[in-house]
Design an enzyme around this catalytic site. Sequence first.
Site, PDB file in Angstrom:
ATOM      1  CG  HIS A 124      -1.859   1.008   1.446  1.00 16.43           C
ATOM      2  ND1 HIS A 124      -1.571   2.269   1.917  1.00 16.43           N
ATOM      3  CD2 HIS A 124      -3.197   0.994   1.234  1.00 16.43           C
ATOM      4  CE1 HIS A 124      -2.690   2.985   1.981  1.00 16.43           C
ATOM      5  NE2 HIS A 124      -3.686   2.232   1.563  1.00 16.43           N
ATOM      6  CG  ASP A 201       0.620  -2.302   6.144  1.00 20.30           C
ATOM      7  OD1 ASP A 201      -0.365  -2.443   6.904  1.00 20.30           O
ATOM      8  OD2 ASP A 201       0.578  -1.641   5.089  1.00 20.30           O
ATOM      9  CD  GLN A 204      -6.979  -4.343   4.159  1.00 20.68           C
ATOM     10  OE1 GLN A 204      -7.937  -5.038   4.505  1.00 20.68           O
ATOM     11  NE2 GLN A 204      -7.132  -3.083   3.820  1.00 20.68           N
ATOM     12  CE  LYS A 227      -7.292  -0.268   6.394  1.00 22.31           C
ATOM     13  NZ  LYS A 227      -8.091   0.306   5.315  1.00 22.31           N
ATOM     14  CB  CYS A 365      -3.918   3.482  -1.371  1.00 16.74           C
ATOM     15  SG  CYS A 365      -5.178   4.711  -1.086  1.00 16.74           S
TER      16      CYS A 365
HETATM   17  N1  C6P Z   1      -6.313   0.556   2.976  1.00 15.90           N
HETATM   18  C1  C6P Z   1      -8.201   0.199   1.464  1.00 15.90           C
HETATM   19  O1  C6P Z   1      -9.292   0.494   0.979  1.00 15.90           O
HETATM   20  P1  C6P Z   1      -4.981   3.854   7.253  1.00 15.90           P
HETATM   21  O2  C6P Z   1      -5.530   4.682   6.152  1.00 15.90           O
HETATM   22  O3  C6P Z   1      -3.804   4.513   7.920  1.00 15.90           O
HETATM   23  O4  C6P Z   1      -5.991   3.381   8.222  1.00 15.90           O
HETATM   24  O5  C6P Z   1      -4.434   2.502   6.579  1.00 15.90           O
HETATM   25  C2  C6P Z   1      -3.529   2.555   5.529  1.00 15.90           C
HETATM   26  C3  C6P Z   1      -3.282   1.197   4.974  1.00 15.90           C
HETATM   27  C4  C6P Z   1      -2.035   0.633   5.111  1.00 15.90           C
HETATM   28  N2  C6P Z   1      -1.763  -0.610   4.679  1.00 15.90           N
HETATM   29  C5  C6P Z   1      -2.708  -1.362   4.101  1.00 15.90           C
HETATM   30  C6  C6P Z   1      -2.375  -2.748   3.666  1.00 15.90           C
HETATM   31  C7  C6P Z   1      -3.999  -0.848   3.903  1.00 15.90           C
HETATM   32  O6  C6P Z   1      -4.921  -1.602   3.324  1.00 15.90           O
HETATM   33  C8  C6P Z   1      -4.285   0.476   4.327  1.00 15.90           C
HETATM   34  C9  C6P Z   1      -5.620   1.088   4.075  1.00 15.90           C
HETATM   35  C10 C6P Z   1      -7.683   0.982   2.646  1.00 15.90           C
HETATM   36  O7  C6P Z   1      -7.534  -0.733   1.044  1.00 15.90           O
HETATM   37  C11 C6P Z   1      -7.801   2.454   2.427  1.00 15.90           C
HETATM   38  S1  C6P Z   1      -6.743   3.028   1.149  1.00 15.90           S
END
Ligand code: C6P
Length: 407
Positions: A124, A201, A204, A227, A365
């Site tokens: 991401h 990370d 997910q 999430k 993203c």
């Molecule tokens: N992915 C998706 O629709 P934040 O925005 O900080 O809570 O998470 C960022 C992030 C980082 N790593 C991974 C693997 C992610 O999936 C995400 C967030 C969302 O897939 C929003 S772009």
Amino acid sequence: MTALPIDKIRADFPILQEKIRNKPLVYLDNAATCQKPNAVIDSISHLYRHEYSNVHRGVHTLSVKSTDRYEGAREKVKHFINAASTKEVIFVKGTTEAINLVAQTFGRANIGAGDEILITAMEHHSNIVPWQLLCQQTGAVLKVAPINRHGELIYDEFEKLLNDKTRLVSVVHMSNALGSINPVKQIIDAAHARNIPVLLDGAQAIPHMPVDVQDLDCDFYAFSGHKLYGPSGIGVLYGKQALLEAMPPYQGGGDMIRKVTFEETEYNTLPYKFEAGTPSIADAVGLGAAIDYLSEIGMDNIAAYEAELLAYATEQARRIDGLRIIGEAEHKGAILSFVLDKIHPHDIGTMLDSLGIAVRAGHHCAMPVMDFFAVPATARASFAVYNTKEEVDVLIEGIKSLIEVFG
Ligand code: C6P
């Protein structure tokens, strides 16, 4: 299907009763953010109604209550991920802030010109851009381990990229664009054999499977509350205590200090050293409630149920002519990314919405992943514990109907 009380679980999520365009909501955008159970909503409401004040600052009753609830949430996170101590649980805004924190503190202190940071091709943007910024600041070099056509990390290539210059490995536990689950234990063991720390990370992975940071032996683990059925605006950076102790603070301000004079400032102990300013108190409490809620269902049960749901959705999707699944890793979490011949993913998203079905359409993203698969975007259905086979059927019928009309 795995025996989970799905009707009862669904009843815990008030938003699932909503109608979208006069149709029952089928919410399949859980990878972007998932919906909140009453337990979370009520915990926040209760705090604001009865127990709210600032934390760590007052001797009055409400401040003590708020502090207890906030620190209680930290304790729940500690148990949930099996951290060794609450000192290793830093509350941040979310995964993005957690990774930026590591880049700007650990990274600035330990990574210099010519050093290498190793990521994968399925990251991401949150696990790419903070490292690019660090590379610009320090002269370090970002290395990217490749993936194959199934959306799996090519492990041998990853291992070949580990070398004397590698200062940090930062990889996604489960890809948001593909669903692929990386062999993180193998990655960590290989990196540690060369004394290289590893950040995972977990944005997910955390809602879909049990995560034990001590068993994984990762050095950092980042995730977002929203999430994990909790509020937005709160997330966690787990870090091994020795590493966190050695790292400089991220931001300066209240709460992260022990003593301040104009000449010198002494920093607070962990975890407060990394929590400058008034934190997201109610959101942390809500995250604690989400963790209680999920723990009652059991993360193993959730993983088993979602695996069956994904297998069913994949089987149905494969039968649709003109549908191509993007991401067919052998180890996959509950994400189904796909494209259709002749229909742009944004149109898929809009047309499914007219049927009450929420999916995400876009690059998620993860633009390098889209480039790799030579698609501008995908449509992505992502599942949560409250989704059902019947909802998968609605999705599949929806896709078939839009192919019939527009394909
Ligand atoms: N992915 C998706 O629709 P934040 O925005 O900080 O809570 O998470 C960022 C992030 C980082 N790593 C991974 C693997 C992610 O999936 C995400 C967030 C969302 O897939 C929003 S772009």
